[in-house]
Design an enzyme around this catalytic site. Structure first.
Site, mmCIF file in Angstrom:
data_model
loop_
_atom_site.group_PDB
_atom_site.id
_atom_site.type_symbol
_atom_site.label_atom_id
_atom_site.label_comp_id
_atom_site.label_asym_id
_atom_site.label_seq_id
_atom_site.Cartn_x
_atom_site.Cartn_y
_atom_site.Cartn_z
ATOM 1 N N GLY A 38 -5.948 4.131 -0.084
ATOM 2 C CA GLY A 38 -7.391 3.984 -0.181
ATOM 3 C C GLY A 38 -7.862 2.626 -0.629
ATOM 4 O O GLY A 38 -9.036 2.462 -0.978
ATOM 5 N N ASP A 39 -6.977 1.623 -0.648
ATOM 6 C CA ASP A 39 -7.338 0.246 -0.980
ATOM 7 C C ASP A 39 -6.315 -0.654 -0.292
ATOM 8 O O ASP A 39 -5.792 -0.298 0.750
ATOM 9 C CB ASP A 39 -7.384 0.042 -2.501
ATOM 10 C CG ASP A 39 -8.359 -1.058 -2.916
ATOM 11 O OD1 ASP A 39 -8.147 -2.214 -2.500
ATOM 12 O OD2 ASP A 39 -9.327 -0.779 -3.643
ATOM 13 N N ASP A 40 -6.027 -1.834 -0.854
ATOM 14 C CA ASP A 40 -5.032 -2.707 -0.240
ATOM 15 C C ASP A 40 -3.670 -2.012 -0.160
ATOM 16 O O ASP A 40 -3.208 -1.432 -1.152
ATOM 17 C CB ASP A 40 -4.876 -3.989 -1.049
ATOM 18 C CG ASP A 40 -6.135 -4.849 -1.045
ATOM 19 O OD1 ASP A 40 -6.771 -4.953 0.016
ATOM 20 O OD2 ASP A 40 -6.469 -5.410 -2.105
#
Length: 492
Positions: free
Chosen positions: A282-284
């Site tokens: 859900g991010d990098d």
């Protein structure tokens, strides 16, 4: 006679040589043995040169040996653990680690976690330890924050990252360790982050969430052949570590509504390999860091000598592979190669801002494929997020010596967006062998500002006017007079 044997004349050597070869190869067993020795030697040399990365970096990595089998082995059930997903097994893990901690001078020990669902509160590792997760073994993190210990902020951040003051520790934690292995037959470490994410969105947490696995100030680390999923915060966070290998991993979190669940965050780390893994979070997917503003500058520990290769990654919220934005200790000598980034918001990104200081330099991207991403290559110099008001707004980072080679893709909205500024120009960037199919037929899809560099040969799409053009033989074709021009367009 002794002298003749030890120092044969050329004629004697030719005589014995002609007689020796037929006699030797008349024996199939001897021939097979010689071929086996040659083959084994070749594989050994290949492992050291390719797998261990000796020829990758400017200076060799520290010599690495494959982990040895531990002389002692324990089963988690020996300490009273119950794998029903309900029983809290914290004491069993703590007792097992305590037993292994006493065996360091004798080679350490391995803790085997069998199939089952093993609920536990956070626990610490010890040196010379192997944590082995069997197939269908699942470590479940208890999702009640009262079981999670509070720790001081990281010294290079000076702040909990989401809140001032202390932060929650990680689910699996280690400090000042040596010779750590976390591996298995693709067993799983599950952070059960759903309640953490909901409370974060509702602003019901008073401290920064904890990572799933965090190892600090340690060396000689191998993490392989396991699945990490649903971390409350960053998933795998090596901090100020040396000689780290991460391979054959699966790292998962929902692509939406799982805030800040970065896959792997090397932070002030040195001599590191990340390879042969799948990451969708859900991010990098990966974010290389080295501290935040004045705290990172004071701590002064760069991330350097890092090889990232052979990955498939996805990030619908952030980027496939990022450097920064917390890079105030510096980032250098990074190679990123053989990467597929699919259905993502951004592909490869460098992000920084005034106040960060330090540098990002000597970064090499090779054989990168974009499949359905919004923006392919990004360098952003105004990522203005700071821990407090104590940062120096004139601490300008230096961004330079970055190469992009063999960049391919399709379905890309903006292939390149490099946004330098008058205070933070981007220097010595090169492109060669690039062909990216675009999904948006509009001008300025190769966007630049305050950029100096070159294009070698022809690339697609056509580069911005900031870059010098060279042919394949390295001869200047057109010199740019527009290095500080800007055509950044955030509407596309």
């Amino acid at each position: 006679m002794v002298d003749t044997l030890t120092s044969p004349s050329p004629s004697m050597w030719r005589f014995h040589h002609r007689r020796w070869i037929p006699a030797l190869f008349s024996s199939y067993k001897t021939l097979f043995t010689l071929l086996w020795i040659v083959g084994f030697t070749s594989v050994f040399i290949w492992q050291h040169n390719v797998v261990e990365g000796f020829l990758i970096f400017r200076r060799p990595l520290v010599s690495r040996s494959f982990p040895q089998l531990r002389p002692f082995s324990f089963n988690l059930t020996d300490f009273g653990a119950v794998g029903d997903g309900i029983t809290l097994n914290t004491k069993a893990f703590e007792d097992a680690v305590s037993a292994i901690s006493k065996l360091g001078k004798r080679g350490g020990g391995q803790l085997n976690v069998p199939a089952g669902k093993w609920l536990t509160a956070p626990f610490n590792l010890t040196s010379h330890m192997t944590l082995f997760l069997a197939e269908d073994a699942v470590l479940l993190a208890i999702d009640d924050e009262k079981y999670w210990p509070l720790m001081p902020p990281l010294p290079s951040y000076g702040y909990g990252r989401e809140h001032g003051g202390p932060r929650y520790g990680s689910f699996i934690h280690g400090q000042h360790l040596k010779d750590i292995v976390i591996t298995g037959h693709n067993g799983t470490i599950n952070g059960q982050g759903q309640k953490w994410w909901k409370k974060f969105r509702q602003k019901r947490l008073n401290h920064t969430r904890g990572p799933l696995v965090q190892i600090m100030w340690s060396s000689d680390i191998l993490i392989s052949n396991i699945t990490l999923r649903d971390s409350p915060f960053w998933t795998l966070h090596p901090y100020d570590c040396k000689n780290v290998t991460i391979r054959n991993m699966t790292i998962l979190a929902p692509i939406f509504q799982a805030p800040n669940t970065d896959g792997i965050d090397p932070d002030s780390c040195e001599d590191m390999i990340i390879e042969d893994s799948y990451i969708s979070v859900g991010d990098d997917a990966i974010a290389i860091k080295s501290g935040w503003d004045q705290y990172g500058i004071a701590y002064g520990k760069p991330s350097k000598n890092i090889l990232i290769r052979n990955l498939v990654v996805r990030s619908m919220v952030s980027a496939g592979i990022s450097i920064g934005s917390e890079m105030s200790g510096g980032v250098s000598n990074v190679t990123i190669e053989n990467i597929l980034i699919w259905k993502s918001r951004r592909a490869v990104r460098i992000k920084t801002a005034a106040g960060r200081g330090a540098y990002v330099r000597d970064i090499k991207y090779r054989n990168i494929t974009f499949d359905n991403v919004r923006v392919g290559i990004i360098i952003k110099t105004d990522y203005n997020e700071h821990p407090d008001k104590g940062y120096n707004p004139k601490a300008f980072p230096v961004i330079r010596d970055i190469s992009y080679r063999s960049i391919y893709g399709e379905g890309v909205r903006v292939p390149v967006r490099i946004q330098g500024s008058a205070d933070i120009p981007v220097r010595n960037v090169s492109f060669k062998d690039m062909s990216v199919g675009i999904a948006y037929k509009k001008k300025h899809i190769f966007q630049c500002a305050y950029l100096q560099g070159r294009v070698i040969g022809s690339i697609f799409p056509a580069p911005c006017k900031n870059l010098h053009l060279y042919d394949e033989q390295g001869r200047l074709v057109r010199k740019s007079n527009s290095e500080n021009a800007s055509d950044i367009d955030y509407d596309i």
